[in-house]
Design an enzyme around this catalytic site. Structure first.
Site, PDB file in Angstrom:
ATOM      1  N   SER A 162      -0.915  13.747  14.802  1.00 55.70           N
ATOM      2  CA  SER A 162      -1.353  15.152  14.729  1.00 55.70           C
ATOM      3  C   SER A 162      -1.517  15.644  16.163  1.00 55.70           C
ATOM      4  O   SER A 162      -1.634  14.832  17.092  1.00 55.70           O
ATOM      5  CB  SER A 162      -2.699  15.194  13.997  1.00 55.70           C
ATOM      6  OG  SER A 162      -3.330  16.443  14.164  1.00 55.70           O
ATOM      7  N   TYR A 175     -11.418  12.092  12.481  1.00 53.50           N
ATOM      8  CA  TYR A 175      -9.984  12.394  12.387  1.00 53.50           C
ATOM      9  C   TYR A 175      -9.337  12.356  13.768  1.00 53.50           C
ATOM     10  O   TYR A 175      -8.305  11.699  13.971  1.00 53.50           O
ATOM     11  CB  TYR A 175      -9.806  13.776  11.752  1.00 53.50           C
ATOM     12  CG  TYR A 175      -8.372  14.173  11.495  1.00 53.50           C
ATOM     13  CD1 TYR A 175      -7.607  13.499  10.555  1.00 53.50           C
ATOM     14  CD2 TYR A 175      -7.784  15.239  12.185  1.00 53.50           C
ATOM     15  CE1 TYR A 175      -6.284  13.881  10.306  1.00 53.50           C
ATOM     16  CE2 TYR A 175      -6.477  15.620  11.946  1.00 53.50           C
ATOM     17  CZ  TYR A 175      -5.724  14.940  10.996  1.00 53.50           C
ATOM     18  OH  TYR A 175      -4.419  15.311  10.750  1.00 53.50           O
TER      19      TYR A 175
HETATM   20  P1  NDP Z   1      -2.144  15.976   2.099  1.00 54.07           P
HETATM   21  O1  NDP Z   1      -3.622  15.989   2.038  1.00 54.07           O
HETATM   22  O2  NDP Z   1      -1.382  17.049   1.441  1.00 54.07           O
HETATM   23  O3  NDP Z   1      -1.607  14.574   1.572  1.00 54.07           O
HETATM   24  C1  NDP Z   1      -2.220  13.377   1.978  1.00 54.07           C
HETATM   25  C2  NDP Z   1      -1.434  12.224   1.381  1.00 54.07           C
HETATM   26  O4  NDP Z   1      -2.100  10.990   1.706  1.00 54.07           O
HETATM   27  C3  NDP Z   1      -1.343  12.319  -0.129  1.00 54.07           C
HETATM   28  O5  NDP Z   1      -0.063  11.945  -0.535  1.00 54.07           O
HETATM   29  C4  NDP Z   1      -2.377  11.310  -0.583  1.00 54.07           C
HETATM   30  O6  NDP Z   1      -2.023  10.800  -1.856  1.00 54.07           O
HETATM   31  C5  NDP Z   1      -2.260  10.243   0.506  1.00 54.07           C
HETATM   32  N1  NDP Z   1      -3.471   9.434   0.593  1.00 54.07           N
HETATM   33  C6  NDP Z   1      -4.723   9.862   0.911  1.00 54.07           C
HETATM   34  N2  NDP Z   1      -5.592   8.840   0.796  1.00 54.07           N
HETATM   35  C7  NDP Z   1      -4.882   7.756   0.380  1.00 54.07           C
HETATM   36  C8  NDP Z   1      -5.203   6.419   0.072  1.00 54.07           C
HETATM   37  N3  NDP Z   1      -6.475   5.947   0.143  1.00 54.07           N
HETATM   38  N4  NDP Z   1      -4.229   5.568  -0.306  1.00 54.07           N
HETATM   39  C9  NDP Z   1      -2.954   6.027  -0.414  1.00 54.07           C
HETATM   40  N5  NDP Z   1      -2.576   7.269  -0.125  1.00 54.07           N
HETATM   41  C10 NDP Z   1      -3.531   8.136   0.265  1.00 54.07           C
HETATM   42  O7  NDP Z   1      -1.781  15.855   3.630  1.00 54.07           O
HETATM   43  P2  NDP Z   1      -0.581  16.430   4.515  1.00 54.07           P
HETATM   44  O8  NDP Z   1       0.704  16.321   3.793  1.00 54.07           O
HETATM   45  O9  NDP Z   1      -1.027  17.722   5.053  1.00 54.07           O
HETATM   46  O10 NDP Z   1      -0.662  15.399   5.716  1.00 54.07           O
HETATM   47  C11 NDP Z   1       0.202  14.282   5.845  1.00 54.07           C
HETATM   48  C12 NDP Z   1      -0.056  13.679   7.206  1.00 54.07           C
HETATM   49  O11 NDP Z   1       0.152  14.661   8.216  1.00 54.07           O
HETATM   50  C13 NDP Z   1      -1.492  13.159   7.394  1.00 54.07           C
HETATM   51  O12 NDP Z   1      -1.493  11.961   8.103  1.00 54.07           O
HETATM   52  C14 NDP Z   1      -2.135  14.260   8.209  1.00 54.07           C
HETATM   53  O13 NDP Z   1      -3.197  13.784   8.994  1.00 54.07           O
HETATM   54  C15 NDP Z   1      -0.970  14.718   9.060  1.00 54.07           C
HETATM   55  N6  NDP Z   1      -1.149  16.072   9.557  1.00 54.07           N
HETATM   56  C16 NDP Z   1      -1.352  17.134   8.696  1.00 54.07           C
HETATM   57  C17 NDP Z   1      -1.578  18.391   9.205  1.00 54.07           C
HETATM   58  C18 NDP Z   1      -1.846  19.555   8.316  1.00 54.07           C
HETATM   59  O14 NDP Z   1      -2.330  20.599   8.821  1.00 54.07           O
HETATM   60  N7  NDP Z   1      -1.548  19.512   7.037  1.00 54.07           N
HETATM   61  C19 NDP Z   1      -1.572  18.643  10.659  1.00 54.07           C
HETATM   62  C20 NDP Z   1      -1.342  17.469  11.450  1.00 54.07           C
HETATM   63  C21 NDP Z   1      -1.145  16.233  10.913  1.00 54.07           C
HETATM   64  P3  NDP Z   1      -3.127  10.384  -2.982  1.00 54.07           P
HETATM   65  O15 NDP Z   1      -4.273  11.326  -2.844  1.00 54.07           O
HETATM   66  O16 NDP Z   1      -2.366  10.490  -4.263  1.00 54.07           O
HETATM   67  O17 NDP Z   1      -3.492   8.969  -2.648  1.00 54.07           O
END
Ligand code: NDP
Length: 277
Positions: A162, A175
């Site tokens: 990020s 984070y």
């Molecule tokens: P979302 O919150 O939309 O998705 C998060 C994903 O992580 C989901 O698929 C969720 O699936 C999975 N996840 C969360 N906890 C667990 C767990 N314990 N075990 C397995 N899977 C898990 O996030 P984004 O798509 O927005 O973000 C994706 C990546 O990009 C992240 O690393 C985030 O930090 C990074 N990012 C996002 C930004 C943003 O503004 N959106 C900006 C910068 C970076 P489930 O809940 O089904 O387990």
């Protein structure tokens, strides 16, 4: 053992990147692939010809995404329900994915959480959970795919960090610290594996249009702001004045996975409209 960089670089006269499916036959493992940025990355890698495993906890969302991807008909797709907080769940999910689609050559450590709290209220459990998912799971998965990549003479490890891995933001200390740590892991592994046919990079989006940004907007609204004001707070950090689209992150990930990207390693590439430079 592979020779140094065997099959890794595109050699002169090698037009594999010009082929419509330069990742055909490669198995890509995408954590958090059931929604948001992870789903966009899965579609991008599928467009490049890779077979895909999606991993996350929500089985219904996993099934939905994998069925949609399967309908393309030209690649193999599977999904694994796993909880990245649990090392046992990671190794079981990895083994099952390998059993279904063969050795893994592309690892996308995308899953992440972003709890918000001021320092005085940040709980140790929340700090630990953030590091388990955002950092520890990436370490364990990188370790788990290493042998596959070495045997295949090709590997791409991509960590979705990020802009919070490159600069600070208030009220999200766990984070920010975890995303800095993920870039540290990226740089260390890139050097450790530099003589092998494996690259390790981080991609660093700014605020992107996903559920995670929706949650951030809801958190800001709790301080009495309207949704429009909260959204403006998120977008004002981006000189382009907008949220990043998941497809924009996915396109960079796809490019890093190409054979011709073999010399790009140890980088932390911002996709953020100029927010960091
Ligand atoms: P979302 O919150 O939309 O998705 C998060 C994903 O992580 C989901 O698929 C969720 O699936 C999975 N996840 C969360 N906890 C667990 C767990 N314990 N075990 C397995 N899977 C898990 O996030 P984004 O798509 O927005 O973000 C994706 C990546 O990009 C992240 O690393 C985030 O930090 C990074 N990012 C996002 C930004 C943003 O503004 N959106 C900006 C910068 C970076 P489930 O809940 O089904 O387990």
């Amino acid at each position: 053992m592979p020779t140094a960089n065997s099959n890794n670089a595109a050699t002169p006269g090698d037009d594999s990147d010009l082929m419509p499916r330069p990742l055909a036959g490669r198995h890509a493992f995408v954590t958090g692939g059931n929604r948001g940025i992870g789903a966009a990355i899965a579609w991008e890698l599928a467009d490049l010809g890779a077979n895909i495993t999606l991993a996350a906890r929500d089985e219904a969302a996993l099934r939905h995404q994998s069925q949609a991807l399967s309908q393309r008909g030209d690649i193999a797709v599977t999904c694994q329900a796993m909880d990245l907080r649990e090392p046992g769940s990671i190794s079981e999910g990895m083994a099952a994915a390998r059993e279904e689609l063969g050795p893994i050559s592309i690892l996308i450590n995308n899953a992440g959480i972003a709890p918000a709290a001021p320092l005085a209220k940040l709980e140790l459990d929340s700090w630990r959970e953030t590091f388990e998912i955002n950092v520890q799971a990436s370490f364990l998965l990188s370790q788990a795919v290493l042998d596959d990549m070495q045997r295949q003479g090709f590997g791409r490890m991509i960590n979705i960090s990020s802009t919070a891995g490159l600069r600070g933001y208030p009220f999200v200390a766990a984070y920010v610290a975890s995303k800095h740590a993920l870039i540290g892991l990226t740089r260390a592994l890139a050097l450790e594996l530099a003589k092998e046919p494996i690259t390790v990079n981080a991609v660093c989006p700014g605020y992107a249009e996903t559920e995670m940004a929706d949650n951030a907007i809801r958190n800001i609204q709790q301080s009495g702001k309207t949704e429009a004001e909260a959204r403006a707070i998120l977008t004002r950090g981006n000189p382009q004045g907008r949220l990043i689209q998941p497809d924009e992150v996915a396109a960079t990930v796809g490019w890093l996975c190409l054979p011709s990207s073999a010399s790009i390693t140890g980088q932390a590439i911002a996709i953020a409209g100029g927010e960091v430079m």
